[in-house]
Design a protein around this motif. Structure first.
Motif, mmCIF file in Angstrom:
data_model
loop_
_atom_site.group_PDB
_atom_site.id
_atom_site.type_symbol
_atom_site.label_atom_id
_atom_site.label_comp_id
_atom_site.label_asym_id
_atom_site.label_seq_id
_atom_site.Cartn_x
_atom_site.Cartn_y
_atom_site.Cartn_z
ATOM 1 N N LYS A 33 12.727 35.395 -37.318
ATOM 2 C CA LYS A 33 12.723 35.859 -35.928
ATOM 3 C C LYS A 33 12.955 37.356 -35.769
ATOM 4 O O LYS A 33 12.543 37.929 -34.769
ATOM 5 N N GLU A 34 13.619 37.986 -36.742
ATOM 6 C CA GLU A 34 13.943 39.399 -36.592
ATOM 7 C C GLU A 34 13.248 40.280 -37.624
ATOM 8 O O GLU A 34 12.481 41.174 -37.270
ATOM 9 N N ARG A 35 13.527 40.024 -38.890
ATOM 10 C CA ARG A 35 13.084 40.962 -39.928
ATOM 11 C C ARG A 35 11.567 40.996 -40.112
ATOM 12 O O ARG A 35 10.979 42.071 -40.180
ATOM 13 N N LEU A 36 10.926 39.824 -40.195
ATOM 14 C CA LEU A 36 9.474 39.812 -40.397
ATOM 15 C C LEU A 36 8.708 40.442 -39.229
ATOM 16 O O LEU A 36 7.819 41.263 -39.464
ATOM 17 N N ASN A 38 9.720 42.734 -37.206
ATOM 18 C CA ASN A 38 9.980 44.181 -37.264
ATOM 19 C C ASN A 38 9.160 44.848 -38.365
ATOM 20 O O ASN A 38 8.597 45.924 -38.165
ATOM 21 N N ILE A 39 9.105 44.213 -39.523
ATOM 22 C CA ILE A 39 8.360 44.789 -40.644
ATOM 23 C C ILE A 39 6.866 44.806 -40.345
ATOM 24 O O ILE A 39 6.174 45.785 -40.642
ATOM 25 N N ARG A 40 6.372 43.738 -39.719
ATOM 26 C CA ARG A 40 4.937 43.705 -39.374
ATOM 27 C C ARG A 40 4.585 44.842 -38.414
ATOM 28 O O ARG A 40 3.530 45.464 -38.530
ATOM 29 N N ALA A 41 5.485 45.104 -37.473
ATOM 30 C CA ALA A 41 5.257 46.212 -36.532
ATOM 31 C C ALA A 41 5.285 47.553 -37.255
ATOM 32 O O ALA A 41 4.470 48.440 -36.971
ATOM 33 N N GLU A 42 6.219 47.701 -38.191
ATOM 34 C CA GLU A 42 6.327 48.946 -38.951
ATOM 35 C C GLU A 42 5.099 49.157 -39.848
ATOM 36 O O GLU A 42 4.646 50.289 -40.038
ATOM 37 N N ILE A 43 4.562 48.069 -40.403
ATOM 38 C CA ILE A 43 3.391 48.162 -41.276
ATOM 39 C C ILE A 43 2.199 48.725 -40.507
ATOM 40 O O ILE A 43 1.429 49.531 -41.041
ATOM 41 N N GLN A 44 2.042 48.316 -39.258
ATOM 42 C CA GLN A 44 0.911 48.788 -38.451
ATOM 43 C C GLN A 44 0.959 50.300 -38.221
ATOM 44 O O GLN A 44 -0.069 50.944 -38.102
ATOM 45 N N GLU A 45 2.162 50.849 -38.171
ATOM 46 C CA GLU A 45 2.321 52.272 -37.909
ATOM 47 C C GLU A 45 2.409 53.107 -39.191
ATOM 48 O O GLU A 45 2.210 54.317 -39.153
ATOM 49 N N ASP A 59 6.304 40.713 -48.412
ATOM 50 C CA ASP A 59 6.038 39.661 -49.405
ATOM 51 C C ASP A 59 7.337 39.054 -49.927
ATOM 52 O O ASP A 59 7.442 37.839 -50.095
ATOM 53 N N PHE A 60 8.318 39.919 -50.185
ATOM 54 C CA PHE A 60 9.619 39.433 -50.642
ATOM 55 C C PHE A 60 10.245 38.503 -49.600
ATOM 56 O O PHE A 60 10.752 37.434 -49.930
ATOM 57 N N LEU A 61 10.203 38.920 -48.333
ATOM 58 C CA LEU A 61 10.807 38.112 -47.271
ATOM 59 C C LEU A 61 10.082 36.781 -47.086
ATOM 60 O O LEU A 61 10.711 35.751 -46.862
ATOM 61 N N LEU A 62 8.749 36.800 -47.203
ATOM 62 C CA LEU A 62 7.997 35.543 -47.105
ATOM 63 C C LEU A 62 8.368 34.602 -48.240
ATOM 64 O O LEU A 62 8.535 33.390 -48.039
ATOM 65 N N HIS A 63 8.524 35.164 -49.450
ATOM 66 C CA HIS A 63 8.947 34.350 -50.594
ATOM 67 C C HIS A 63 10.363 33.813 -50.363
ATOM 68 O O HIS A 63 10.662 32.660 -50.685
ATOM 69 N N ARG A 64 11.231 34.649 -49.801
ATOM 70 C CA ARG A 64 12.616 34.225 -49.511
ATOM 71 C C ARG A 64 12.626 33.097 -48.496
ATOM 72 O O ARG A 64 13.375 32.137 -48.638
#
Length: 142
Positions: A33-36, A38-45, A59-64
């Motif tokens: 709900k929070e980290r992924l 946020n990271i997806r938004a940061e990746i776009q920029e 990728d690490f978070l998805l594996h986690r």
């Protein structure tokens, strides 16, 4: 006789207390709900090496999340068993208590002695007893 092959889901369950189970569920939810997001938004920029680093973190978070999900699905909730302190040696109890923050230890060698006193209501100290070493005295300030 042939041994039965284990299937993918046939694993020994991981034993967790209810508290441990709740922590794992909370971590998984926080990542989803929070980290992924946020990271997806940061990746776009992001660009270049920063984008690559964020992709690796995603990728690490998805594996986690996957690992935590498997852990949640393959766990057995257990009740913690209370420790019977009557079966623990005094030496072990002493060694554990010394580690605590509010505990002070006085160690007397064989040639040392220590006079103990008690506080009277009349605001004076009176001798209580004298301890002759070797001795280890714990003071609990908790």
């Amino acid at each position: 006789m042939r041994e039965k092959k284990k299937k993918r889901g046939d694993k020994n369950p991981v034993r967790l207390t209810l508290e441990g189970y709740d922590k794992i569920v909370q971590e998984r939810e926080r990542i989803l709900k929070e980290r992924l997001p946020n990271i997806r938004a940061e990746i776009q920029e992001a660009k270049g090496f920063e984008k690559e680093a964020l992709e690796r973190e995603k990728d690490f978070l998805l594996h986690r999340v996957l690992s935590l999900g498997q852990l949640i699905n393959n766990c057995k909730i257990i009740e913690p068993t209370p420790i019977d302190l009557s079966k623990v040696s005094t030496c072990e109890l002493h060694a554990e208590l010394v580690k605590r923050e509010a505990i002070k230890e006085i160690v007397l060698s064989p040639e040392q002695s220590l006079s103990m006193t008690q506080w009277e209501e009349s605001c004076r100290f009176e001798p209580l007893l004298t301890v002759q070493g070797p001795a280890r005295i714990l003071i609990n300030e908790d």
